[in-house]
Design a protein around this motif. Structure first.
Motif, PDB file in Angstrom:
ATOM      1  N   GLU A  70       1.117   4.113  -2.946  1.00  0.00           N
ATOM      2  CA  GLU A  70       0.836   5.526  -2.688  1.00  0.00           C
ATOM      3  C   GLU A  70       1.910   6.458  -3.245  1.00  0.00           C
ATOM      4  O   GLU A  70       1.667   7.650  -3.428  1.00  0.00           O
ATOM      5  CB  GLU A  70       0.656   5.751  -1.187  1.00  0.00           C
ATOM      6  CG  GLU A  70      -0.660   5.184  -0.654  1.00  0.00           C
ATOM      7  CD  GLU A  70      -0.776   5.301   0.860  1.00  0.00           C
ATOM      8  OE1 GLU A  70       0.234   5.675   1.506  1.00  0.00           O
ATOM      9  OE2 GLU A  70      -1.860   5.012   1.391  1.00  0.00           O
ATOM     10  N   LYS A  71       3.102   5.897  -3.525  1.00  0.00           N
ATOM     11  CA  LYS A  71       4.155   6.701  -4.143  1.00  0.00           C
ATOM     12  C   LYS A  71       3.786   7.063  -5.586  1.00  0.00           C
ATOM     13  O   LYS A  71       4.239   8.071  -6.116  1.00  0.00           O
ATOM     14  CB  LYS A  71       5.483   5.941  -4.138  1.00  0.00           C
ATOM     15  CG  LYS A  71       6.065   5.676  -2.765  1.00  0.00           C
ATOM     16  CD  LYS A  71       7.351   4.878  -2.903  1.00  0.00           C
ATOM     17  CE  LYS A  71       7.947   4.509  -1.548  1.00  0.00           C
ATOM     18  NZ  LYS A  71       9.169   3.680  -1.698  1.00  0.00           N
TER      19      LYS A  71
ATOM     20  N   PRO B  98      -5.314  13.382 -10.591  1.00  0.00           N
ATOM     21  CA  PRO B  98      -5.766  13.752  -9.239  1.00  0.00           C
ATOM     22  C   PRO B  98      -6.217  15.215  -9.135  1.00  0.00           C
ATOM     23  O   PRO B  98      -5.579  16.048  -8.487  1.00  0.00           O
ATOM     24  CB  PRO B  98      -4.527  13.476  -8.379  1.00  0.00           C
ATOM     25  CG  PRO B  98      -3.377  13.634  -9.299  1.00  0.00           C
ATOM     26  CD  PRO B  98      -3.853  13.149 -10.643  1.00  0.00           C
TER      27      PRO B  98
ATOM     28  N   ARG C 277      -8.198   5.539 -14.870  1.00  0.00           N
ATOM     29  CA  ARG C 277      -7.467   6.243 -13.808  1.00  0.00           C
ATOM     30  C   ARG C 277      -7.461   7.731 -14.144  1.00  0.00           C
ATOM     31  O   ARG C 277      -6.976   8.139 -15.195  1.00  0.00           O
ATOM     32  CB  ARG C 277      -6.043   5.694 -13.670  1.00  0.00           C
ATOM     33  CG  ARG C 277      -5.255   6.349 -12.549  1.00  0.00           C
ATOM     34  CD  ARG C 277      -4.013   5.527 -12.218  1.00  0.00           C
ATOM     35  NE  ARG C 277      -3.186   5.293 -13.368  1.00  0.00           N
ATOM     36  CZ  ARG C 277      -2.318   6.173 -13.873  1.00  0.00           C
ATOM     37  NH1 ARG C 277      -2.213   7.383 -13.328  1.00  0.00           N
ATOM     38  NH2 ARG C 277      -1.580   5.867 -14.919  1.00  0.00           N
TER      39      ARG C 277
ATOM     40  N   TYR D  62      -9.408   8.054  -7.235  1.00  0.00           N
ATOM     41  CA  TYR D  62      -9.416   8.558  -8.607  1.00  0.00           C
ATOM     42  C   TYR D  62      -9.504   7.421  -9.620  1.00  0.00           C
ATOM     43  O   TYR D  62      -8.952   7.492 -10.708  1.00  0.00           O
ATOM     44  CB  TYR D  62      -8.164   9.394  -8.866  1.00  0.00           C
ATOM     45  CG  TYR D  62      -8.082  10.612  -7.979  1.00  0.00           C
ATOM     46  CD1 TYR D  62      -8.694  11.806  -8.343  1.00  0.00           C
ATOM     47  CD2 TYR D  62      -7.409  10.560  -6.760  1.00  0.00           C
ATOM     48  CE1 TYR D  62      -8.643  12.925  -7.523  1.00  0.00           C
ATOM     49  CE2 TYR D  62      -7.343  11.667  -5.926  1.00  0.00           C
ATOM     50  CZ  TYR D  62      -7.969  12.839  -6.306  1.00  0.00           C
ATOM     51  OH  TYR D  62      -7.924  13.934  -5.492  1.00  0.00           O
TER      52      TYR D  62
ATOM     53  N   LYS E 125       0.828  -1.200   0.000  1.00  0.00           N
ATOM     54  CA  LYS E 125       0.000   0.000   0.000  1.00  0.00           C
ATOM     55  C   LYS E 125       0.868   1.258   0.000  1.00  0.00           C
ATOM     56  O   LYS E 125       0.617   2.214  -0.740  1.00  0.00           O
ATOM     57  CB  LYS E 125      -0.918  -0.011   1.223  1.00  0.00           C
ATOM     58  CG  LYS E 125      -1.919   1.125   1.251  1.00  0.00           C
ATOM     59  CD  LYS E 125      -2.838   0.989   2.460  1.00  0.00           C
ATOM     60  CE  LYS E 125      -3.833   2.139   2.511  1.00  0.00           C
ATOM     61  NZ  LYS E 125      -4.721   2.044   3.697  1.00  0.00           N
TER      62      LYS E 125
ATOM     63  N   ILE F 120     -12.157  14.148  -7.415  1.00  0.00           N
ATOM     64  CA  ILE F 120     -12.308  12.740  -7.035  1.00  0.00           C
ATOM     65  C   ILE F 120     -13.408  12.080  -7.867  1.00  0.00           C
ATOM     66  O   ILE F 120     -14.357  12.727  -8.324  1.00  0.00           O
ATOM     67  CB  ILE F 120     -12.614  12.590  -5.530  1.00  0.00           C
ATOM     68  CG1 ILE F 120     -13.912  13.296  -5.154  1.00  0.00           C
ATOM     69  CG2 ILE F 120     -11.457  13.076  -4.694  1.00  0.00           C
ATOM     70  CD1 ILE F 120     -14.348  13.020  -3.725  1.00  0.00           C
TER      71      ILE F 120
ATOM     72  N   THR G 155       0.743  -0.341 -10.116  1.00  0.00           N
ATOM     73  CA  THR G 155       2.060   0.041  -9.580  1.00  0.00           C
ATOM     74  C   THR G 155       3.137  -0.918 -10.075  1.00  0.00           C
ATOM     75  O   THR G 155       4.231  -0.497 -10.469  1.00  0.00           O
ATOM     76  CB  THR G 155       2.027   0.044  -8.038  1.00  0.00           C
ATOM     77  OG1 THR G 155       1.078   1.008  -7.599  1.00  0.00           O
ATOM     78  CG2 THR G 155       3.393   0.397  -7.466  1.00  0.00           C
TER      79      THR G 155
ATOM     80  N   GLN H 299      -7.709  -0.886  -4.196  1.00  0.00           N
ATOM     81  CA  GLN H 299      -6.333  -1.064  -3.745  1.00  0.00           C
ATOM     82  C   GLN H 299      -5.633  -2.135  -4.562  1.00  0.00           C
ATOM     83  O   GLN H 299      -4.478  -1.978  -4.968  1.00  0.00           O
ATOM     84  CB  GLN H 299      -6.311  -1.445  -2.258  1.00  0.00           C
ATOM     85  CG  GLN H 299      -4.913  -1.489  -1.637  1.00  0.00           C
ATOM     86  CD  GLN H 299      -4.258  -0.131  -1.609  1.00  0.00           C
ATOM     87  OE1 GLN H 299      -4.794   0.824  -1.061  1.00  0.00           O
ATOM     88  NE2 GLN H 299      -3.075  -0.036  -2.205  1.00  0.00           N
TER      89      GLN H 299
ATOM     90  N   PHE I 229       0.240   6.345  -7.034  1.00  0.00           N
ATOM     91  CA  PHE I 229      -1.171   6.657  -7.261  1.00  0.00           C
ATOM     92  C   PHE I 229      -1.898   6.976  -5.958  1.00  0.00           C
ATOM     93  O   PHE I 229      -1.679   6.310  -4.943  1.00  0.00           O
ATOM     94  CB  PHE I 229      -1.881   5.468  -7.932  1.00  0.00           C
ATOM     95  CG  PHE I 229      -1.205   4.960  -9.159  1.00  0.00           C
ATOM     96  CD1 PHE I 229      -1.079   5.768 -10.277  1.00  0.00           C
ATOM     97  CD2 PHE I 229      -0.686   3.680  -9.207  1.00  0.00           C
ATOM     98  CE1 PHE I 229      -0.449   5.302 -11.417  1.00  0.00           C
ATOM     99  CE2 PHE I 229      -0.053   3.205 -10.328  1.00  0.00           C
ATOM    100  CZ  PHE I 229       0.071   4.016 -11.453  1.00  0.00           C
ATOM    101  N   LYS I 230      -2.797   7.958  -6.039  1.00  0.00           N
ATOM    102  CA  LYS I 230      -3.674   8.269  -4.911  1.00  0.00           C
ATOM    103  C   LYS I 230      -4.986   7.521  -5.082  1.00  0.00           C
ATOM    104  O   LYS I 230      -5.463   7.311  -6.195  1.00  0.00           O
ATOM    105  CB  LYS I 230      -3.947   9.773  -4.848  1.00  0.00           C
ATOM    106  CG  LYS I 230      -2.740  10.616  -4.469  1.00  0.00           C
ATOM    107  CD  LYS I 230      -3.139  12.088  -4.387  1.00  0.00           C
ATOM    108  CE  LYS I 230      -1.950  12.953  -3.996  1.00  0.00           C
ATOM    109  NZ  LYS I 230      -2.329  14.397  -3.905  1.00  0.00           N
ATOM    110  N   LYS I 231      -5.569   7.137  -3.953  1.00  0.00           N
ATOM    111  CA  LYS I 231      -6.869   6.485  -4.015  1.00  0.00           C
ATOM    112  C   LYS I 231      -7.965   7.532  -4.186  1.00  0.00           C
ATOM    113  O   LYS I 231      -7.795   8.686  -3.825  1.00  0.00           O
ATOM    114  CB  LYS I 231      -7.108   5.663  -2.748  1.00  0.00           C
ATOM    115  CG  LYS I 231      -6.190   4.444  -2.642  1.00  0.00           C
ATOM    116  CD  LYS I 231      -6.499   3.603  -1.422  1.00  0.00           C
ATOM    117  CE  LYS I 231      -7.816   2.880  -1.572  1.00  0.00           C
ATOM    118  NZ  LYS I 231      -8.068   1.933  -0.471  1.00  0.00           N
TER     119      LYS I 231
END
Length: 354
Positions: free
Chosen positions: A217-218, A269, A266, A224, A213, A272, A307, A300, A220-222
């Motif tokens: 996060e490096k 960002p 995707r 979106y 996780k 949202i 990722t 996720q 992609f942000k959740k």
């Protein structure tokens, strides 16, 4: 002297018969037969009968005797056994009145309830040595010995003893001391051991998930990610992007899934996904594509996969860059070497000319 020799031979024969009977009763036992797929297939073919020649393909039985008649006679003598031999002495089966248990979860749980985990055996111990040790525990009837092994098939030095009854297992666990040679064995209920291993496994998975996780996060942000469904073969990535553009969505990436019926979008960002979907709640599109938010765990998982793909692309680019730099370095070196060789040749010509 002759009488002593006869008795000695009889003793040897009795010992061989005993080993044969014990091995065959294990093959056809409640603890093995329900889980032995090979034997299960064999007994279906001929009303439960299995050819002795087939059983002799099992190394442990063959190590006792390779003579089918010796094996048949050993079973014939044992009138109270769970197995029997046919009239031709070429087949053996579990007696029909001894109904085979169904290998379901309930039966497995019942076996676990009367099994003890033991630790402290040498990793060099053979199966024969472990079985002999189990047989040496005269006050107990151990119906199954299950060594625990590494992925390399090497013995871990730990095993499960399954006892005939839970009461026997409990009595074994309560013994003040149990040794294998000079080593004291650690003992606990198999169920307790498995429960602890499950806790450890779950903790390991949780740590792995947390690490994944953090890695995701490096990149992609959740919040979106949007799922597109009801796709057809005619729908392409560009078509999906056109629809997104008509909704004024800022799209970073579109991936059609293997089923060709759905895709992942995707977003950049900026806004949202939840807000964007609210804005198009009353809108449709020419391709009848439907859009929805994925569940948190699904999002996720998808982002984790993206990722991995992203890292793979970046690693490939980095490798190609290193290769280009390496080739440039080699080219510069070769050019330098050519210049040096050329200068050296010119100097020689001048010297010779003087």
């Amino acid at each position: 002297m002759e009488s002593t020799d006869v008795k000695s031979v009889e003793n040897v024969n009795d010992e061989v018969d005993s080993k044969i009977l014990k091995q065959l009763e294990y093959y056809f036992s409640d603890t093995n037969l329900p889980y032995d797929k090979f034997l299960q297939n064999e007994i279906k073919e001929d009303d439960g009968w299995v050819k002795i020649s087939v059983l002799l393909t099992f190394k442990r039985l063959a190590s006792i005797s390779k003579d089918p008649l010796v094996i048949a006679n050993a079973i014939q003598k044992a009138t109270s056994s769970i197995v029997e031999v046919n009239e031709n002495k070429d087949k053996i089966r579990r007696k029909p009145e001894k109904v085979i248990p169904i290998a379901d979860q309930e039966y497995l749980n019942e076996m676990i309830e009367r099994s003890i985990y033991c630790k402290g055996f040498p990793k060099t111990a053979t199966m024969d040595e472990l079985l002999d040790y189990a047989a040496s525990l005269k006050d107990f009837k151990i119906t199954k010995v299950i060594p625990r092994k590494q992925k390399t098939k090497e013995f871990k030095g730990t095993l499960y003893f399954t006892f005939e009854t839970k009461e026997q297992a409990e009595a074994f666990l309560k013994l003040e001391s149990v040794k294998y040679g000079d080593v004291e064995l650690e003992r606990e209920w198999e169920k307790d051991f498995l429960d602890q291993k499950k806790v450890e496994y779950d903790q390991k998975l949780a740590r792995k998930d947390q690490k994944q996780k953090a890695e995701t996060e490096k990149y992609f942000k959740k919040g979106y990610l949007i799922k597109a469904d009801n796709l057809t073969d005619a729908v392409s990535v560009d078509k999906i992007k056109e629809i997104c553009s008509s909704y004024e969505w800022q799209v970073a990436f579109v991936k059609i899934n293997e089923d060709k019926l759905s895709a992942w979008i995707r977003l950049k960002p900026v806004t949202i996904a939840e807000e964007l979907l609210k804005n198009i709640a009353d809108k449709t599109n020419d391709l009848n594509i439907t859009f929805s938010l994925p569940e948190d765990s699904v999002e996720q998982s998808v982002l984790n996969e993206m990722t991995k793909e992203m890292k793979g692309i970046l690693q490939m680019k980095d490798k190609m860059k290193r290769e280009r730099n390496k080739n440039k370095g080699a080219k510069r070196f070769n050019n330098k070497r050519k210049n040096e060789d050329s200068n050296s040749a010119n100097k020689k010509l001048k010297t010779n000319g003087n």
